[in-house]
Design a protein around this motif. Structure first.
Motif, PDB file in Angstrom:
ATOM      1  N   ASN A 210       0.832  -1.211   0.000  1.00 58.81           N
ATOM      2  CA  ASN A 210       0.000   0.000   0.000  1.00 58.81           C
ATOM      3  C   ASN A 210       0.867   1.261   0.000  1.00 58.81           C
ATOM      4  OD1 ASN A 210      -2.256   1.603  -0.027  1.00 58.81           O
ATOM      5  ND2 ASN A 210      -2.728   1.333   2.147  1.00 58.81           N
ATOM      6  N   VAL A 211       1.630   1.442  -1.072  1.00 59.78           N
ATOM      7  CA  VAL A 211       2.613   2.510  -1.158  1.00 59.78           C
ATOM      8  C   VAL A 211       1.990   3.770  -1.750  1.00 59.78           C
ATOM      9  CG1 VAL A 211       4.785   3.209  -2.225  1.00 59.78           C
ATOM     10  CG2 VAL A 211       4.495   0.859  -1.389  1.00 59.78           C
ATOM     11  N   THR A 212       2.348   4.917  -1.170  1.00 54.66           N
ATOM     12  CA  THR A 212       2.002   6.217  -1.747  1.00 54.66           C
ATOM     13  C   THR A 212       3.241   7.102  -1.727  1.00 54.66           C
ATOM     14  OG1 THR A 212      -0.305   6.109  -1.027  1.00 54.66           O
ATOM     15  CG2 THR A 212       0.557   8.283  -1.585  1.00 54.66           C
ATOM     16  N   ILE A 213       3.570   7.668  -2.883  1.00 57.61           N
ATOM     17  CA  ILE A 213       4.730   8.565  -3.014  1.00 57.61           C
ATOM     18  C   ILE A 213       4.202   9.955  -3.319  1.00 57.61           C
ATOM     19  CG2 ILE A 213       6.920   8.950  -4.206  1.00 57.61           C
ATOM     20  CD1 ILE A 213       6.477   5.976  -5.265  1.00 57.61           C
ATOM     21  N   THR A 214       4.697  10.951  -2.599  1.00 62.68           N
ATOM     22  CA  THR A 214       4.166  12.311  -2.747  1.00 62.68           C
ATOM     23  C   THR A 214       5.300  13.298  -2.995  1.00 62.68           C
ATOM     24  OG1 THR A 214       2.333  11.817  -1.253  1.00 62.68           O
ATOM     25  CG2 THR A 214       2.814  14.140  -1.657  1.00 62.68           C
ATOM     26  N   ALA A 223      -0.139   6.621  -5.992  1.00 62.08           N
ATOM     27  CA  ALA A 223      -0.647   5.669  -5.013  1.00 62.08           C
ATOM     28  C   ALA A 223      -0.747   4.288  -5.636  1.00 62.08           C
ATOM     29  CB  ALA A 223      -2.011   6.125  -4.493  1.00 62.08           C
ATOM     30  N   PHE A 224      -0.242   3.280  -4.915  1.00 64.80           N
ATOM     31  CA  PHE A 224      -0.272   1.893  -5.367  1.00 64.80           C
ATOM     32  C   PHE A 224      -0.971   1.053  -4.295  1.00 64.80           C
ATOM     33  CE2 PHE A 224       3.191   3.982  -7.485  1.00 64.80           C
ATOM     34  CZ  PHE A 224       3.184   3.482  -8.781  1.00 64.80           C
ATOM     35  N   GLY A 252       8.806  -7.830 -15.779  1.00 65.52           N
ATOM     36  CA  GLY A 252       7.384  -7.904 -16.072  1.00 65.52           C
ATOM     37  C   GLY A 252       6.629  -6.666 -15.615  1.00 65.52           C
ATOM     38  N   ASN A 253       5.423  -6.508 -16.145  1.00 69.00           N
ATOM     39  CA  ASN A 253       4.599  -5.359 -15.769  1.00 69.00           C
ATOM     40  C   ASN A 253       4.067  -5.525 -14.354  1.00 69.00           C
ATOM     41  OD1 ASN A 253       4.897  -4.078 -18.258  1.00 69.00           O
ATOM     42  ND2 ASN A 253       3.178  -5.201 -19.152  1.00 69.00           N
ATOM     43  N   ALA A 254       4.255  -4.485 -13.538  1.00 70.82           N
ATOM     44  CA  ALA A 254       3.765  -4.481 -12.169  1.00 70.82           C
ATOM     45  C   ALA A 254       2.436  -3.742 -12.108  1.00 70.82           C
ATOM     46  CB  ALA A 254       4.787  -3.814 -11.252  1.00 70.82           C
ATOM     47  N   PRO A 255       1.667  -3.888 -11.019  1.00 65.80           N
ATOM     48  CA  PRO A 255       0.406  -3.155 -10.899  1.00 65.80           C
ATOM     49  C   PRO A 255       0.624  -1.648 -11.009  1.00 65.80           C
ATOM     50  CG  PRO A 255       0.575  -4.826  -9.188  1.00 65.80           C
ATOM     51  CD  PRO A 255       1.907  -4.769  -9.864  1.00 65.80           C
ATOM     52  N   GLY A 256      -0.191  -0.997 -11.801  1.00 64.22           N
ATOM     53  CA  GLY A 256      -0.066   0.436 -11.986  1.00 64.22           C
ATOM     54  C   GLY A 256      -0.637   1.217 -10.824  1.00 64.22           C
ATOM     55  N   PRO A 257      -0.463   2.537 -10.838  1.00 63.76           N
ATOM     56  CA  PRO A 257      -1.000   3.365  -9.765  1.00 63.76           C
ATOM     57  C   PRO A 257      -2.507   3.508  -9.884  1.00 63.76           C
ATOM     58  CG  PRO A 257      -0.025   4.749 -11.451  1.00 63.76           C
ATOM     59  CD  PRO A 257       0.257   3.324 -11.850  1.00 63.76           C
ATOM     60  N   SER A 258      -3.094   4.105  -8.871  1.00 57.66           N
ATOM     61  CA  SER A 258      -4.535   4.336  -8.871  1.00 57.66           C
ATOM     62  C   SER A 258      -4.920   5.268 -10.015  1.00 57.66           C
ATOM     63  CB  SER A 258      -4.964   4.955  -7.539  1.00 57.66           C
ATOM     64  OG  SER A 258      -4.389   6.243  -7.398  1.00 57.66           O
ATOM     65  N   ALA A 260      -6.340   8.028 -10.107  1.00 55.90           N
ATOM     66  CA  ALA A 260      -6.121   9.452  -9.839  1.00 55.90           C
ATOM     67  C   ALA A 260      -4.650   9.843  -9.922  1.00 55.90           C
ATOM     68  CB  ALA A 260      -6.679   9.818  -8.460  1.00 55.90           C
ATOM     69  N   SER A 261      -3.752   8.852  -9.968  1.00 55.49           N
ATOM     70  CA  SER A 261      -2.318   9.132 -10.033  1.00 55.49           C
ATOM     71  C   SER A 261      -1.899   9.383 -11.473  1.00 55.49           C
ATOM     72  CB  SER A 261      -1.523   7.952  -9.463  1.00 55.49           C
ATOM     73  OG  SER A 261      -1.897   7.681  -8.131  1.00 55.49           O
ATOM     74  N   ARG A 262      -1.024  10.373 -11.671  1.00 51.04           N
ATOM     75  CA  ARG A 262      -0.586  10.746 -13.019  1.00 51.04           C
ATOM     76  C   ARG A 262       0.933  10.631 -13.116  1.00 51.04           C
ATOM     77  NH1 ARG A 262      -3.986  14.180 -15.985  1.00 51.04           N
ATOM     78  NH2 ARG A 262      -2.278  14.123 -17.508  1.00 51.04           N
ATOM     79  N   ILE A 263       1.401   9.513 -13.676  1.00 49.55           N
ATOM     80  CA  ILE A 263       2.841   9.349 -13.866  1.00 49.55           C
ATOM     81  C   ILE A 263       3.376  10.428 -14.798  1.00 49.55           C
ATOM     82  CG2 ILE A 263       4.596   7.835 -14.882  1.00 49.55           C
ATOM     83  CD1 ILE A 263       3.160   5.465 -13.801  1.00 49.55           C
TER      84      ILE A 263
END
Length: 299
Positions: A210-214, A223-224, A252-258, A260-263
């Motif tokens: 449950n990672v969130t980077i700000t 947010a992941f 491999g591809n990992a789960p993307g962010p929520s 609302a998150s904008r890479i």
């Protein structure tokens, strides 16, 4: 493989040194200034003039007018063309979407800066090769027109450090607290010494969930909520233009962010700013590493 050392007026083309004091003399280079603009102006109905839409930069086209000069040695001229062609035609770049090679430039009074490019033209003219002289036209396209620092910057932030705010449950010992009276002494601070937004590569190493980077100054976050990393495993979030991927340590591809998150908006602006992250980790051993290159508008 370490990068080539560059002196003034020299270029590194995919690991091949050209320019001053080499056998490939660069006569003229164009495309180093402002990149082309993709305008989106719209005609105003029943009125004079246009409505000014946003302007976006296109790819940067670099044209290099050069000449191979190895007097009396036609074979060496052919060898140099072959060396440049091998460096610019690598299949792991040419056949892979999003990949490019480094074009590094050193100008007097300026640090070495780089672009990631694809080769669009490498055209020798062999009329005078018998004399050891071969004019050479080269053209490169940088899909991302921003100039970047030659050296990467890296900072690592463990979960246990607090740079401000308070505690978030669950609180698990040991907890390390630093007063952080000087910003540069606190982990999580990143400095982009350039004049344009830099795009970080973020690596999260478990165990955590449950990672969130700000990015504190902008308030933007990634947010992941479904990410669950075992000890020793990691994921990498690549925000660079042309990449923008989230991958496991095995590729491999990992789960993307929520949603609302904008890479595509998670950049590091010029100057010093702070990164924070939260996650569940009962061992206090998870780590977040941020890697970036200072970004510049101009060479």
């Amino acid at each position: 493989m370490p990068s080539l050392e560059l002196d003034d007026w020299q270029y590194d083309v995919g690991g091949v040194l050209i320019g001053a004091d080499t056998s490939v003399q660069v006569l003229e280079t164009s495309g180093l200034g402002r990149p082309p603009v993709r305008e989106s102006d719209v005609e105003q109905p029943s009125m004079d003039g246009l409505f000014a839409g946003p302007d976006y930069f296109g790819g940067r086209q670099i044209q290099v007018d050069a000449a191979i000069r190895i007097p009396g040695n036609a074979a060496a001229c052919h060898d140099m063309v072959a060396t440049l062609q091998a460096a610019t035609d690598a299949s792991d770049v040419r056949l892979v979407g999003g990949q490019g090679m480094a074009l590094r430039v050193k100008r007097p009074g300026r640090p070495v800066k780089r672009l990631t490019v694809r080769t669009r033209r490498l055209a020798p003219e062999y009329r005078q090769v018998i004399h050891g002289y071969v004019p050479l036209d080269m053209e490169f396209l940088a899909h991302d027109p921003t100039w970047y620092a030659d050296e990467e910057s890296i900072t690592e932030l463990p979960l246990g450090w607090l740079t401000g705010g308070g505690f978030a449950a669950p609180v698990v010992a040991p907890i390390y607290v630093q007063d952080g009276t000087v910003a540069a002494d606190r982990p999580g601070w990143v400095t982009n010494n350039g004049t344009a937004n830099a795009w970080p590569i973020i690596r999260i190493t478990g165990p955590c969930a449950n990672v969130t980077i700000t990015h504190v100054a902008s308030g933007r976050s990634l947010a992941f909520p479904t990410l669950n990393l075992d000890a020793g495993r990691w994921v990498e979030i690549d925000t660079r233009p042309g990449y923008r991927t989230v991958t496991w340590d095995n590729g491999g591809n990992a789960p993307g962010p929520s949603p609302a998150s904008r890479i595509d908006l998670f950049s590091i602006p010029p100057g010093t700013s702070e990164m924070r992250w939260t996650a569940f980790d009962s061992t206090n051993s998870a780590r977040l590493r941020v890697t970036w290159r200072d970004a510049y508008i101009a060479l």
